[in-house]
Design a protein around this motif. Structure first.
Motif, mmCIF file in Angstrom:
data_model
loop_
_atom_site.group_PDB
_atom_site.id
_atom_site.type_symbol
_atom_site.label_atom_id
_atom_site.label_comp_id
_atom_site.label_asym_id
_atom_site.label_seq_id
_atom_site.Cartn_x
_atom_site.Cartn_y
_atom_site.Cartn_z
ATOM 1 N N GLY A 10 8.160 8.373 -8.835
ATOM 2 C CA GLY A 10 7.516 7.869 -10.076
ATOM 3 C C GLY A 10 6.298 7.113 -9.745
ATOM 4 N N LEU A 11 6.023 6.272 -8.927
ATOM 5 C CA LEU A 11 4.744 5.570 -8.938
ATOM 6 C C LEU A 11 3.792 6.546 -8.334
ATOM 7 N N TYR A 12 4.186 7.551 -7.363
ATOM 8 C CA TYR A 12 3.068 8.528 -7.212
ATOM 9 C C TYR A 12 2.567 9.377 -8.453
ATOM 10 N N ILE A 13 3.335 9.580 -9.301
ATOM 11 C CA ILE A 13 2.957 10.365 -10.507
ATOM 12 C C ILE A 13 2.043 9.348 -11.314
ATOM 13 N N VAL A 14 2.409 8.181 -11.391
ATOM 14 C CA VAL A 14 1.279 7.055 -12.011
ATOM 15 C C VAL A 14 0.118 7.343 -11.438
ATOM 16 N N PRO A 55 0.842 -1.348 0.102
ATOM 17 C CA PRO A 55 0.027 -0.062 -0.094
ATOM 18 C C PRO A 55 0.770 1.246 -0.058
ATOM 19 N N LEU A 56 2.073 1.253 0.462
ATOM 20 C CA LEU A 56 2.725 2.423 0.207
ATOM 21 C C LEU A 56 3.664 2.621 -1.036
ATOM 22 N N THR A 98 0.251 -6.523 -7.235
ATOM 23 C CA THR A 98 0.320 -7.747 -6.592
ATOM 24 C C THR A 98 1.797 -8.105 -6.456
ATOM 25 N N SER A 99 2.123 -8.887 -5.566
ATOM 26 C CA SER A 99 3.255 -9.687 -5.519
ATOM 27 C C SER A 99 3.310 -10.784 -4.867
ATOM 28 N N GLU A 100 3.628 -12.008 -5.580
ATOM 29 C CA GLU A 100 3.774 -12.936 -4.993
ATOM 30 C C GLU A 100 4.807 -14.105 -5.780
ATOM 31 N N ASN A 101 5.512 -14.714 -4.662
ATOM 32 C CA ASN A 101 6.544 -15.682 -5.255
ATOM 33 C C ASN A 101 7.631 -14.788 -6.344
ATOM 34 N N GLY A 102 7.918 -13.739 -5.936
ATOM 35 C CA GLY A 102 8.870 -13.000 -6.646
ATOM 36 C C GLY A 102 8.370 -12.494 -8.106
#
Length: 484
Positions: free
Chosen positions: A451-455, A428-429, A469-473
């Protein structure tokens, strides 16, 4: 004194005065109209009643007046039969009658106060009777009575010859009408007083209910002006405009509070981000100037100073980009563009960085155009930032994925890389200002965390959202755009 005068000039007193004034004016107009109508009605009824009685008396008097049978008052009053008849009629009808000749000279009167007096009725009344057939008015008969009375007059017409042989007057006091008028006035004032009291109390309560929330809002606004955004409005349990205003006020307060919190966080973050490169630049510059850094190491530290200066410049430039993004409306023009073409351009511009990281690219981009609503340059910036971020954090030699699909009137763009797994607490951050992942996860040390804040800001301007999402790399970013 000024405070008291201000209170009396406030909304509460103006509203209360207006309500009471309108009720008072309404009562006055209604009372005046009703009194006028009722008085005129009673007056007309009284006149009609007197005229009827006078005509009856005229019919009874014809036989005594025709052919000049009685020449003066003494002749007519000396007739006991007619005198008794007139007195009986006056007693029964509660009206005094005056029997006159055609010139208006009174030959007989049932009013004992006028007996023995020579009385002549006003010439104007006699003429009006002869011309119009009757007269009706309130008059004192040229001072004959102390106060005005109802007086009617009709001609005594012979039924055989249709000739006017005399005039009959009916006289009645106005006591009954005056009593009715006085009773009405008393009842009106009592009713008006009760209505005014009720309207005053009802208006006072109603006006206070309307004014009190406004007073509370004024106090809250002053607190907001002082920087205190914790105060909230009561909704007073109301579902009307005041309740909606109170709810809107609370929503505004929460928005201001959040904006103020973000402003403080922004200032704290930007202060921290600016302080680090500026401290580095100043420290190494002073070290070179005062000889602390040996001459053979000056080039190394000048390179550090140059890198920090560029990073500082990028930070300021990104901050300006964010400020400009928040002031535009990319949907205002209603323009459409081909998202597939934008994705291809980004891949071409990122070719060197991808190659330097020894990465492969799995591009799932249709040959047919997919038209989406929005600003082409801004969405291109979104795709570039996401792909650049994926390149930085991808495991060397792995494969990047960039693709787009359409579903339910939306184009869904996906950027995926293989690297270290991002913890659920950190996900979430990622889109917060100045947030940077653990530097051990990346070889890049030059990011400024915008960068991601601009997105996120660009997509919010397009009224769209982005998911991660981030799972298993495997880390996947997906955002949507409205298709044509």
């Amino acid at each position: 004194m000024k405070k008291l005068r201000s209170q009396f000039q406030g909304l509460y007193w103006r509203q209360l005065s207006l309500t009471v004034g309108m009720v008072t004016l309404t009562l006055f107009l209604l009372g005046t109209s009703f009194f006028s109508l009722s008085y005129n009605y009673a007056k007309n009824q009284k006149s009609e009643e007197l005229l009827t009685k006078a005509r009856m008396m005229g019919q009874l008097s014809v036989s005594y007046l025709e052919n000049g049978r009685y020449m003066d008052m003494e002749d007519l009053q000396s007739d006991p039969d007619f005198r008794q008849l007139a007195s009986f009629a006056a007693t029964v009808s509660d009206v005094h009658f005056m029997i006159c000749d055609k010139e208006g000279h009174v030959l007989l009167t049932t009013d004992k106060n006028l007996e023995g007096r020579v009385v002549t009725m006003p010439e104007s009344m006699t003429e009006e009777i002869m011309k119009k057939g009757s007269t009706s008015r309130r008059d004192d008969l040229d001072g004959l009575y102390e106060s005005k009375r109802f007086v009617v007059g009709v001609p005594a017409v012979s039924p055989e010859t249709q000739e006017t042989v005399g005039v009959v007057y009916g006289v009645s006091t106005t006591d009954s009408l005056d009593s009715m008028w006085q009773g009405f006035i008393g009842l009106f004032f009592m009713t008006a007083f009760v209505v005014l009291m009720i309207s005053f109390m009802a208006s006072s309560v109603t006006t206070m209910r309307q004014v009190q929330p406004i007073r509370d809002m004024v106090k809250a606004t002053r607190r907001y002006a002082e920087g205190d955004f914790d105060i909230r409005m009561y909704d007073y349990g109301r579902k009307d405009e005041i309740g909606e205003l109170a709810a809107s006020f609370n929503t505004m307060a929460e928005s201001l509070q959040q904006t103020e919190r973000q402003r403080r966080e922004f200032i704290a973050n930007i202060s921290h981000e600016l302080k680090t490169p500026m401290t580095t630049i100043a420290g190494y510059t002073d070290g070179i100037l005062d000889g602390t850094i040996p001459p053979e190491n000056e080039r190394q530290y000048l390179q550090i100073i140059s890198d920090e200066s560029r990073r500082l410049s990028r930070l300021v430039r990104r901050m300006l980009d964010v400020s400009q993004l928040q002031a535009i409306d990319p949907l205002k023009g209603g323009n459409h563009f081909d998202i597939c073409e934008s994705m291809r351009r980004v891949l071409v511009s990122m070719e060197k960085k991808i190659t330097d990281r020894n990465l492969d690219v799995d591009a799932d981009i249709p040959d047919e155009p997919i038209l989406v609503l929005g600003d082409n340059d801004l969405i291109t910036q979104v795709i570039y930032n996401l792909l650049e971020n994926a390149t930085k954090f991808a495991r060397e030699g792995s494969t990047l994925y960039l693709g787009v699909t359409t579903l339910d009137g939306k184009a869904r763009v996906t950027v995926r890389n293989v690297g270290d797994t991002i913890s659920a607490e950190e996900l979430p951050l990622l889109f917060e200002r100045f947030h940077k992942s653990d530097k051990s996860r990346s070889e890049d040390k030059d990011g400024v965390g915008l960068g991601l804040y601009i997105v996120k800001t660009i997509l919010e301007q397009h009224k769209e959202k982005i998911n991660v999402t981030s799972e298993n790399g495997v880390t996947t970013f997906t955002f949507s755009l409205t298709t044509e």
